[in-house]
Design an enzyme around this catalytic site. Sequence first.
Site, PDB file in Angstrom:
ATOM      1  N   GLU A 264       0.847  -1.200   0.000  1.00  0.00           N
ATOM      2  CA  GLU A 264       0.000   0.000   0.000  1.00  0.00           C
ATOM      3  C   GLU A 264       0.881   1.250   0.000  1.00  0.00           C
ATOM      4  OE1 GLU A 264      -3.385   2.473   2.482  1.00  0.00           O
ATOM      5  OE2 GLU A 264      -2.859   0.481   3.185  1.00  0.00           O
ATOM      6  N   LYS A 396      -8.449 -15.048  15.911  1.00  0.00           N
ATOM      7  CA  LYS A 396      -8.633 -14.628  14.518  1.00  0.00           C
ATOM      8  C   LYS A 396     -10.083 -14.296  14.151  1.00  0.00           C
ATOM      9  CE  LYS A 396      -4.641 -17.422  13.363  1.00  0.00           C
ATOM     10  NZ  LYS A 396      -4.086 -18.588  12.713  1.00  0.00           N
ATOM     11  N   ASP A 472       1.714 -14.300  12.689  1.00  0.00           N
ATOM     12  CA  ASP A 472       0.571 -14.866  11.970  1.00  0.00           C
ATOM     13  C   ASP A 472      -0.305 -13.697  11.510  1.00  0.00           C
ATOM     14  OD1 ASP A 472      -1.753 -16.066  11.141  1.00  0.00           O
ATOM     15  OD2 ASP A 472      -1.694 -17.627  12.684  1.00  0.00           O
ATOM     16  N   HIS A 570      -2.495  10.259  -1.479  1.00  0.00           N
ATOM     17  CA  HIS A 570      -2.747   8.942  -2.062  1.00  0.00           C
ATOM     18  C   HIS A 570      -2.650   8.981  -3.580  1.00  0.00           C
ATOM     19  CE1 HIS A 570      -3.773   5.654   0.735  1.00  0.00           C
ATOM     20  NE2 HIS A 570      -3.716   6.657   1.585  1.00  0.00           N
TER      21      HIS A 570
END
Length: 585
Positions: A264, A396, A472, A570
């Site tokens: 990104e 998660k 993770d 951006h």
Amino acid sequence: MEAGRRSWTKPVQSLKPTKTVSVDEDLTKASDALPLPLHLSNAVFFTLFFSAVYFLLSHWREKIRTSTPLSVVTFSEIIAILAFVASFIYLLGFFGIDFVQSLILRPQTEVWNSEDDDEVADVLLRKKDARKVPCGQALDCSLPPLPPPAPIVTVQKVLDENPVTVLTEEDEEIIKSVVAGTTPSYSLESKLGDCKRAAAIRREALQRLTGKSLEGLPLDGFDYESILGQCCEMPVGYVQIPVGIAGPLLINGREYSVPMATTEGCLVASTNRGCKAIHLSGGATSTLLRDGMTRAPVVRFGTAKRAADLKLYLEDPDNFDTLAVVFNRSSRFGRLQGIKCAIAGKNLYLRFTCTTGDAMGMNMVSKGVQNVLDFLQTDFPDMDVMGISGNFCSDKKPAAVNWIEGRGKSVVCEAIIKGDVVRKVLKTTVESLVELNMLKNLTGSAMAGALGGFNAHASNIVTAVYIATGQDPAQNVESSHCITMMEAVNDGKDLHISVTMPSIEVGTVGGGTQLASQSACLNLLGVKGASKESAGANSRMLAAVVAGAVLAGELSLMSALAAGQLVKSHMKYNRSNKDVSKASS
Ligand code: ADP
């Protein structure tokens, strides 16, 4: 990298049975050192050798026929014997050396980084990487130059960087059998005993089966042994994610260069700006509130009464010591901290919490829980273990239990950003930031019914650091729980900003942390592997860095929003000029 990219596996029909081919293989041989042209010297010595042999054999045959003793040697025979010995030594030396050399050279081409090569590569790397200290601001510019700094001990082991994998005829047979379904793709590693070759064969079979090219997904340049049985099954290559550096991030008086793996645009630049604002304001302070990984099995009884009996038993302080002894047998590092129970009818959810040293700790806590469940079966034989994980852990998935109780490391990180810095670096004002934080991160998130999402983009930073350091990445769900608070302090001149993150799940041993690239990023932060001073110190420091980087990210993005810069930046960093329509297949 280029070589790696170009070298996607191709079936090659007329291949010699070699597994790897060096692109710059050194073909120099000892015979090159001879003074005469090779073919001339060979011709002379071959002629000499065979002439001498012929001469001697015919003479000896004559002697045998005439019963003359072989020990009677004429002058011409002595000359012939000398010629024979000389030519024999030459030929033996020539072909012998050549043969031995060819044997020695072959394995060397497969060992890619000899120590000498490492040294050369190291020097080159250091030359490229040498950062010049800007002299303009230094006070002691006029002093004689200091001796060069001690070389950075960087052992860069790039396994397999150059070899280009080519498939042999034997491999071709295996590919055909994988395509036909007679050899299961998953069994290639165990059948071949060579993880890279297995990946190359699987990849080629996959391309043939799907009719889709994997060009662009590199195969070479990765150590497939290192992921076997631990990180990834059935590999066919690896995805490259660029790693950027934000920092230095000053936390608790120590500077960290924060590695962020992301695609990104803007993210690293923005976090870097936040780090700068924090640094210029004297740094951030990070405090660990809690450290405990959780696992919650679900067990079922015949009645709710029996489930309640077990709940009371587990929550009785008198039973804790016994349960802790049973739990702690699983590991040197797993230490039971507590058990929190929740009942749903006849079903009981037992949320175990334990310290896990420098490991993130899911395996460790699961082993401890299994010990306790086995132990409980004696006193509660009617207990049915329905699942070692009953989602009350909760791993998660967004869950209030993690937001309220915490999971992994719970950290609060704060800084006071000077008003000047807010204006000059962040290009906004304290007042605008405080107002926007209230409207966006607090009220806006409340309006959205957020669960732990009272922040601008904590998950952006968490995920980028997690990927870089081998965490993770799926645990970004609860690890990104964060409430960002902003307040004007010092008579409204300065900004107090804090991030409170109850569930940062990180480790510096186990899982993906041991892989070469991820371990290099941990090394950069000074938290690689198990802490030598005290178990868990490295993983706690990593959690502090994650929180500090989130603080920097929040500060910068909120400032961009407050100043109305977001879209502009951006468009500059996150949009390339490439025609994306061309990229579609
Ligand atoms: P996780 O529980 O995070 O999945 P693993 O079980 O894969 O992690 O890895 C932890 C392993 O590392 C355990 O076998 C443990 O004994 C070992 N270990 C060595 N040093 C440490 C340490 N300082 N902290 C935690 N574990 C350690």
